[in-house]
Design a protein around this motif. Sequence first.
Motif, PDB file in Angstrom:
ATOM      1  N   GLN A 141       0.804  -1.219   0.000  1.00  0.00           N
ATOM      2  CA  GLN A 141       0.000   0.000   0.000  1.00  0.00           C
ATOM      3  C   GLN A 141       0.841   1.275   0.000  1.00  0.00           C
ATOM      4  OE1 GLN A 141      -3.594   1.976   2.743  1.00  0.00           O
ATOM      5  NE2 GLN A 141      -2.409   0.275   3.530  1.00  0.00           N
ATOM      6  N   THR A 169      -3.845  -3.463   0.324  1.00  0.00           N
ATOM      7  CA  THR A 169      -5.282  -3.175   0.284  1.00  0.00           C
ATOM      8  C   THR A 169      -5.883  -3.700  -1.012  1.00  0.00           C
ATOM      9  OG1 THR A 169      -5.128  -1.031  -0.824  1.00  0.00           O
ATOM     10  CG2 THR A 169      -4.980  -1.033   1.592  1.00  0.00           C
ATOM     11  N   THR A 170      -7.145  -4.073  -0.938  1.00  0.00           N
ATOM     12  CA  THR A 170      -7.897  -4.423  -2.131  1.00  0.00           C
ATOM     13  C   THR A 170      -8.011  -3.227  -3.067  1.00  0.00           C
ATOM     14  OG1 THR A 170      -9.137  -6.175  -1.025  1.00  0.00           O
ATOM     15  CG2 THR A 170     -10.191  -5.142  -2.934  1.00  0.00           C
ATOM     16  N   ASP A 171      -8.203  -2.028  -2.494  1.00  0.00           N
ATOM     17  CA  ASP A 171      -8.274  -0.808  -3.305  1.00  0.00           C
ATOM     18  C   ASP A 171      -7.114  -0.736  -4.289  1.00  0.00           C
ATOM     19  OD1 ASP A 171     -10.594   0.547  -2.443  1.00  0.00           O
ATOM     20  OD2 ASP A 171      -9.581   1.191  -0.613  1.00  0.00           O
ATOM     21  N   ASN A 223     -10.633  -5.563   2.732  1.00  0.00           N
ATOM     22  CA  ASN A 223      -9.789  -4.521   2.136  1.00  0.00           C
ATOM     23  C   ASN A 223      -8.354  -4.554   2.668  1.00  0.00           C
ATOM     24  OD1 ASN A 223      -9.075  -2.338   0.539  1.00  0.00           O
ATOM     25  ND2 ASN A 223      -9.983  -0.800   1.879  1.00  0.00           N
ATOM     26  N   GLY A 246     -14.613  -5.182   3.785  1.00  0.00           N
ATOM     27  CA  GLY A 246     -14.062  -3.864   3.501  1.00  0.00           C
ATOM     28  C   GLY A 246     -15.145  -2.842   3.230  1.00  0.00           C
ATOM     29  N   ASP A 249     -16.624   1.205  -1.121  1.00  0.00           N
ATOM     30  CA  ASP A 249     -15.777   1.729  -2.186  1.00  0.00           C
ATOM     31  C   ASP A 249     -14.773   0.682  -2.660  1.00  0.00           C
ATOM     32  OD1 ASP A 249     -17.149   4.044  -1.773  1.00  0.00           O
ATOM     33  OD2 ASP A 249     -15.423   5.275  -1.246  1.00  0.00           O
ATOM     34  N   SER A 250     -14.164  -0.038  -1.718  1.00  0.00           N
ATOM     35  CA  SER A 250     -13.179  -1.045  -2.117  1.00  0.00           C
ATOM     36  C   SER A 250     -13.849  -2.170  -2.912  1.00  0.00           C
ATOM     37  CB  SER A 250     -12.454  -1.609  -0.886  1.00  0.00           C
ATOM     38  OG  SER A 250     -13.328  -2.342  -0.044  1.00  0.00           O
ATOM     39  N   ARG A 284     -14.331  -0.816  -6.416  1.00  0.00           N
ATOM     40  CA  ARG A 284     -13.077  -0.795  -7.174  1.00  0.00           C
ATOM     41  C   ARG A 284     -12.697  -2.201  -7.634  1.00  0.00           C
ATOM     42  NH1 ARG A 284     -11.457   3.078  -3.202  1.00  0.00           N
ATOM     43  NH2 ARG A 284     -11.255   5.164  -4.127  1.00  0.00           N
ATOM     44  N   GLU A 316      -1.287   4.163  -4.446  1.00  0.00           N
ATOM     45  CA  GLU A 316      -2.376   4.930  -5.025  1.00  0.00           C
ATOM     46  C   GLU A 316      -1.850   6.015  -5.954  1.00  0.00           C
ATOM     47  OE1 GLU A 316      -6.029   6.379  -2.740  1.00  0.00           O
ATOM     48  OE2 GLU A 316      -4.882   8.247  -2.994  1.00  0.00           O
TER      49      GLU A 316
END
Length: 811
Positions: A458, A472-474, A521, A534, A537-538, A541, A767
């Motif tokens: 991350q 993170t899954t994000d 997540n 999670g 949002d995750s 995504r 990110e």
Amino acid sequence: MSVQESVAGRGPLGRLKVRTLRLEEKLAASLRLKPSAPLPSRIAVIGNYLPRQCGIATFTTDLCDAIAGEYGATQLLAVPVNDSGSEYSYPARVRFELMEGDPSSYDDAADFLNFSNVDLVSLQHEYGIFGGPAGSHILRLLRRLKMPVVTTLHTVLCNPDENQRVVMEEIAALSDRLVVMSEHSSKFLQEVFKVPEGKIDLIPHGVPDLPFGDPNFYKDSSGTEGNAVLLTFGLLSPNKGIENVIEAMPRILVGHPETVYVIVGATHPHIHRREGDQYRLRLQALARKLGVERNVIFHNRFVTPDEMAQFVGSADIYITPYRHEAQAVSGTLAYALGAGKAIISTPYWHAAELLDDGRGVLVPFNDSSAIAKAAIDLLDNEAARHAMRKRAYLYARETIWSHTAQSYMSAFVHARSDRMQAPRISYADLNTQRSLDRLPAIRLDHLYRMTDHTGLLQHAVFSVPNYREGYTTDDNARALIAAILMEQLGATAASESAKLASCYLAFLWHAFNPATGRFRNFLSYERQWLEVEGSEDSHGRALWGLGTVLGRSKSPGLRGTAGRLFESALPAIRSFSSPRAWAFSVLGLQEYLDAFPGDRAASQVRDELARHLLDIYSSTRSTGWNWYEDVLAYSNARLPQALISCASRTSDGPMLAAGIESLEWLLDMQRSEEKGHFVPIGSQGFYRRDGEKARFDQQPVEAGGAVSACLEAFRATREERWLKEAWSAFNWFLGDNDLQIVLYDSSTGGCRDGLHPDRSNENQGAESTLSFLMASLEMRLQEESELPKVIHELLSSTTIQQDSRSSARTQ
């Protein structure tokens, strides 16, 4: 002015109270703050520091101690200046030492402060303590600093020479705020150096919090019991005018034979280096010549704070007989005032202000007779002397160090608040080369560095993976999209993009919890899930990533795995309430439907989610606020992108109009009014309806999202303006931003984690890196999609020209 004149017609407290209120009003007016401005957590103070023996060193040390006492959570770093050939045993607070005459030392200090995560620099300026003509070496340091600078000016000249003028003007330009300690200094800054009044903070010299005591209580400890004590303290130099007090002693002793004149302080180091103790020896010779040597006592040393309190406490009268008017600040005078002493002084600038309204007696320069008369008057009139002491003490209560620390912190907050509202480009970044409107070569070094056998980590510390923060899954969903875009573009060998995509898809497979139908997540580096499910949002995504695999990848293995997971994860989203989860899901569904348009169930879910977005837009939108919520927060551009994506495939005119309208409004909200460049909504407060728009911190995810949304708008409308808007957002990464800092690191392939008000966040997290990489890949894919049309147009144009020439020849 006689003692009687200085106190006549004034009650002991009446005028004092009015004056104190005026001082408070001036401080309040000069330190207007925005309530949301944050306190700096890490401050560096540049200036001489104890045990070096000089007034600046004492001031800097006292200021640091006071700030530490008032704001214990704030870290303080001291950066002292060492004079040539000297070494000092500094305390732990000193983190870096400047060498006065070494220019490279100033460069090194700036670099040290920049990478030490310092929020603000407090510079203590005096021409003589820095190297170069008029102390110009300090400019090298200031030019390289990224953070706000608040400079305290201990000397402001009314008739500077050319070097002094140039140095002061550039210090004023490079500083966010300037602190002065007297009205005279403020006036000279405005009139001589043309500094705007609004940039100046008047903060009086701080003083210790001393009791209002009887001098006789302290005299036994200083060996002056039974004597009337006149006192001067501070580093000795010929401009102090001490000889004028010694010449006044014979007249004083006529009526007050018990009087002693105590002179405390070592010879100033710079004077001592040039001529040794010659000035002191001349003073001692003068005392012998006048027959007062038994009444003139020298303490030839730099005394400790406790000793100083004893010496000042024992004084009946404090005297500053300086020879010249151009003395902007006297720390010793401020100290004596704070101790509640009766004071006699020549009318240099600082004294003329502090001793106004009967807080002291002013005598002409170099006039021993006037000094004698003033001293005799005060010694003869105990009631007048006591009233003067009381006025001085009460006036100075507002300047004790704890109050001074609060005023300085207010100036610091003001400087940081100003940076947040009106960013300043650092001197170094002004000359940084930027390549705008050009796509950098795809470089994946950092992506590989951040990816291990589990997935994508991350966070990073600078460009080094931060294992402590895990995965993170994000981010793995974003990385999966990037890997598939690379496959489609052919940006890497097919085996490399497939390897990356397989890693990130495996992470999503592991993240999905069949028992709940939801993705988890956060995964620790030890591969322990930190939550049962999670965020919405995750989950959205993850669906976006899976849809991208199904819509674009040519790999049967990837598509098969993604398809099973996509089908299992799809039902949960219909119960979601997050607009961003809806938007991410719509984008993923549309990716899938571009390849499988006949899936009626998927189409129904996409339409349902897009309708939710349109409904909240319609219900929230109002004049001047064309948005889906009452706040512009994070991943903003994905909301209109989702509407445009769905509407352009379903020929839904009202939905397309809403998406275009909201994207246009968002871009207007994210455009610099001054220069027109892209300015993402800041994460420190976002932008609430009828509220104040946060300018910082600016995040790469916002720029990346804006690029994608603008490209989607171009594909839907074929209007060239959307390509210009996409480039504007992409150029933010390349340095067309508030600070003109290049966020993309071409040496690593990573992207810095955004813009603070004064510098970039040098960490290159997942990110940020993926936001840049996805935007870059999408821009390249857009260019490639337009290439056949460009070639066709060129060929058509060439054919027409050839036909025209053939026709002309035939005729």
